[in-house]
Design a protein around this motif. Structure first.
Motif, PDB file in Angstrom:
ATOM      1  N   GLN A   2       0.849  -1.186   0.000  1.00  0.00           N
ATOM      2  CA  GLN A   2       0.000   0.000   0.000  1.00  0.00           C
ATOM      3  C   GLN A   2       0.886   1.237   0.000  1.00  0.00           C
ATOM      4  N   PHE A   3       0.411   2.266  -0.675  1.00  0.00           N
ATOM      5  CA  PHE A   3       1.150   3.519  -0.771  1.00  0.00           C
ATOM      6  C   PHE A   3       0.457   4.545   0.114  1.00  0.00           C
ATOM      7  N   TYR A   4       1.156   4.963   1.169  1.00  0.00           N
ATOM      8  CA  TYR A   4       0.557   5.753   2.231  1.00  0.00           C
ATOM      9  C   TYR A   4       0.784   7.250   2.122  1.00  0.00           C
ATOM     10  N   SER A   5       1.852   7.665   1.517  1.00  0.00           N
ATOM     11  CA  SER A   5       2.231   9.077   1.562  1.00  0.00           C
ATOM     12  C   SER A   5       2.598   9.581   0.175  1.00  0.00           C
ATOM     13  N   ARG A   6       2.310  10.835  -0.043  1.00  0.00           N
ATOM     14  CA  ARG A   6       2.620  11.448  -1.339  1.00  0.00           C
ATOM     15  C   ARG A   6       3.408  12.731  -1.134  1.00  0.00           C
ATOM     16  N   LYS A   7       4.250  13.030  -2.078  1.00  0.00           N
ATOM     17  CA  LYS A   7       5.028  14.275  -2.087  1.00  0.00           C
ATOM     18  C   LYS A   7       4.950  14.875  -3.480  1.00  0.00           C
ATOM     19  N   TRP A   8       4.910  16.170  -3.522  1.00  0.00           N
ATOM     20  CA  TRP A   8       4.939  16.921  -4.770  1.00  0.00           C
ATOM     21  C   TRP A   8       6.367  17.416  -4.936  1.00  0.00           C
ATOM     22  N   ILE A   9       7.019  17.081  -6.010  1.00  0.00           N
ATOM     23  CA  ILE A   9       8.418  17.479  -6.211  1.00  0.00           C
ATOM     24  C   ILE A   9       8.470  18.960  -6.579  1.00  0.00           C
ATOM     25  N   MET A  10       9.129  19.716  -5.728  1.00  0.00           N
ATOM     26  CA  MET A  10       9.236  21.166  -5.850  1.00  0.00           C
ATOM     27  C   MET A  10      10.658  21.551  -6.290  1.00  0.00           C
ATOM     28  N   GLU A  32       9.283   8.251   6.368  1.00  0.00           N
ATOM     29  CA  GLU A  32       8.047   7.505   6.108  1.00  0.00           C
ATOM     30  C   GLU A  32       8.137   6.089   6.673  1.00  0.00           C
ATOM     31  N   SER A  33       9.287   5.451   6.511  1.00  0.00           N
ATOM     32  CA  SER A  33       9.479   4.092   7.013  1.00  0.00           C
ATOM     33  C   SER A  33       9.468   4.066   8.540  1.00  0.00           C
ATOM     34  N   SER A  59      14.436   4.985 -11.828  1.00  0.00           N
ATOM     35  CA  SER A  59      14.164   6.113 -12.719  1.00  0.00           C
ATOM     36  C   SER A  59      14.267   7.385 -11.887  1.00  0.00           C
ATOM     37  N   SER A  60      13.991   8.526 -12.480  1.00  0.00           N
ATOM     38  CA  SER A  60      14.103   9.775 -11.726  1.00  0.00           C
ATOM     39  C   SER A  60      12.768  10.512 -11.710  1.00  0.00           C
ATOM     40  N   GLY A  61      12.654  11.403 -10.745  1.00  0.00           N
ATOM     41  CA  GLY A  61      11.496  12.275 -10.660  1.00  0.00           C
ATOM     42  C   GLY A  61      11.902  13.663 -11.109  1.00  0.00           C
ATOM     43  N   LYS A  62      10.911  14.441 -11.557  1.00  0.00           N
ATOM     44  CA  LYS A  62      11.215  15.808 -11.988  1.00  0.00           C
ATOM     45  C   LYS A  62      10.228  16.770 -11.354  1.00  0.00           C
ATOM     46  N   GLN A  63      10.551  18.027 -11.439  1.00  0.00           N
ATOM     47  CA  GLN A  63       9.705  19.055 -10.844  1.00  0.00           C
ATOM     48  C   GLN A  63       8.260  18.908 -11.331  1.00  0.00           C
ATOM     49  N   GLY A  64       7.347  18.980 -10.378  1.00  0.00           N
ATOM     50  CA  GLY A  64       5.929  18.862 -10.704  1.00  0.00           C
ATOM     51  C   GLY A  64       5.368  17.463 -10.578  1.00  0.00           C
ATOM     52  N   ASP A  65       6.249  16.448 -10.584  1.00  0.00           N
ATOM     53  CA  ASP A  65       5.774  15.071 -10.397  1.00  0.00           C
ATOM     54  C   ASP A  65       5.227  14.907  -8.982  1.00  0.00           C
ATOM     55  N   ILE A  66       4.248  14.049  -8.844  1.00  0.00           N
ATOM     56  CA  ILE A  66       3.770  13.632  -7.533  1.00  0.00           C
ATOM     57  C   ILE A  66       4.221  12.195  -7.358  1.00  0.00           C
ATOM     58  N   ILE A  67       4.940  11.968  -6.271  1.00  0.00           N
ATOM     59  CA  ILE A  67       5.429  10.621  -6.000  1.00  0.00           C
ATOM     60  C   ILE A  67       4.663  10.049  -4.812  1.00  0.00           C
ATOM     61  N   GLU A  68       4.621   8.731  -4.743  1.00  0.00           N
ATOM     62  CA  GLU A  68       3.990   8.078  -3.608  1.00  0.00           C
ATOM     63  C   GLU A  68       4.938   7.027  -3.056  1.00  0.00           C
ATOM     64  N   MET A  69       4.911   6.894  -1.722  1.00  0.00           N
ATOM     65  CA  MET A  69       5.815   5.994  -1.036  1.00  0.00           C
ATOM     66  C   MET A  69       5.038   4.834  -0.442  1.00  0.00           C
ATOM     67  N   HIS A  84      10.277  -3.180   3.515  1.00  0.00           N
ATOM     68  CA  HIS A  84      10.575  -3.021   2.092  1.00  0.00           C
ATOM     69  C   HIS A  84       9.898  -1.722   1.676  1.00  0.00           C
ATOM     70  N   ALA A  85      10.612  -0.858   0.952  1.00  0.00           N
ATOM     71  CA  ALA A  85      10.054   0.435   0.538  1.00  0.00           C
ATOM     72  C   ALA A  85      10.193   0.634  -0.966  1.00  0.00           C
ATOM     73  N   VAL A  86       9.153   1.201  -1.547  1.00  0.00           N
ATOM     74  CA  VAL A  86       9.143   1.535  -2.967  1.00  0.00           C
ATOM     75  C   VAL A  86       8.585   2.942  -3.116  1.00  0.00           C
ATOM     76  N   VAL A  87       9.217   3.724  -3.986  1.00  0.00           N
ATOM     77  CA  VAL A  87       8.680   5.038  -4.348  1.00  0.00           C
ATOM     78  C   VAL A  87       8.414   5.001  -5.839  1.00  0.00           C
ATOM     79  N   ARG A  88       7.234   5.498  -6.210  1.00  0.00           N
ATOM     80  CA  ARG A  88       6.884   5.501  -7.624  1.00  0.00           C
ATOM     81  C   ARG A  88       6.190   6.811  -7.985  1.00  0.00           C
ATOM     82  N   ASN A  89       6.183   7.085  -9.278  1.00  0.00           N
ATOM     83  CA  ASN A  89       5.448   8.228  -9.813  1.00  0.00           C
ATOM     84  C   ASN A  89       3.963   7.897  -9.672  1.00  0.00           C
TER      85      ASN A  89
END
Length: 123
Positions: A2-10, A32-33, A59-69, A84-89
Motif C-alpha cells: 500500500q502507498f501511504y504518503s505522497r510528495k509533490w516534487i518542488m 516515512e518508514s 528512474s528519476s522524478g522531476k519538478q511537478g511530479d507527484i510521488i507516492e511511497m 521493504h520500501a518503494v517510491v513511484r510516480n
C-alpha cells in the motif's frame, strides 16, 4: 504493497541536473518508514534506523511530479522490524526507487537494543 504518503516534487527538491535529489528522497523514505514502523509496533517505541540495504534508483522524478511511497513489513524480530520500501510516480506508476530492506531497532533508555514487545496477539 500500500502507498501511504505522497510528495509533490518542488524546485528545492532538485539536484543541479534538474531531477529529484537522491538525498532528499532517501530522507523522505527514512521518515516515512520510521512512521510506518512505529505504527506497526506501537507509538511508545524508540526506533532508530539500523540498516538500509542496496538502493536501486530505477528512474528519476522531476519538478511537478507527484510521488507516492509504499512500505510493507518484511520481518519482525525481537528488537527489530525490517521493511521493504518503494517510491513511484503516482500518475505513471513507474518505480523511482526500490529498497529491499530497511531495518529499525528499538532502543532502551541505555541506548542499547531492547525487545519491543510486539507480538501478533498485540494487534
Amino acid at each position: 504493497m500500500q502507498f501511504y504518503s505522497r510528495k509533490w516534487i518542488m524546485p528545492e527538491d532538485l539536484n543541479p541536473n534538474g531531477s529529484l535529489f537522491g538525498g532528499k528522497l532517501l530522507s523522505w523514505i527514512d521518515a516515512e518508514s520510521a512512521i510506518f514502523a512505529m505504527c506497526q509496533l506501537g507509538k511508545d517505541r524508540h526506533l532508530v534506523t539500523k540498516f538500509i540495504s542496496e538502493i536501486n534508483f530505477v528512474s528519476s522524478g522531476k519538478q511537478g511530479d507527484i510521488i507516492e511511497m509504499g512500505v510493507e513489513v518484511r520481518k519482525i524480530g525481537n528488537t527489530s522490524i525490517s521493511l521493504h520500501a518503494v517510491v513511484r510516480n503516482m500518475m505513471t506508476k513507474e518505480v523511482i526507487i526500490d529498497i529491499s530492506d530497511i531495518v529499525f531497532v528499538n532502543l532502551g533508555a541505555d541506548g542499547k537494543p531492547q525487545a519491543h514487545g510486539y507480538s501478533a496477539e498485540s494487534d
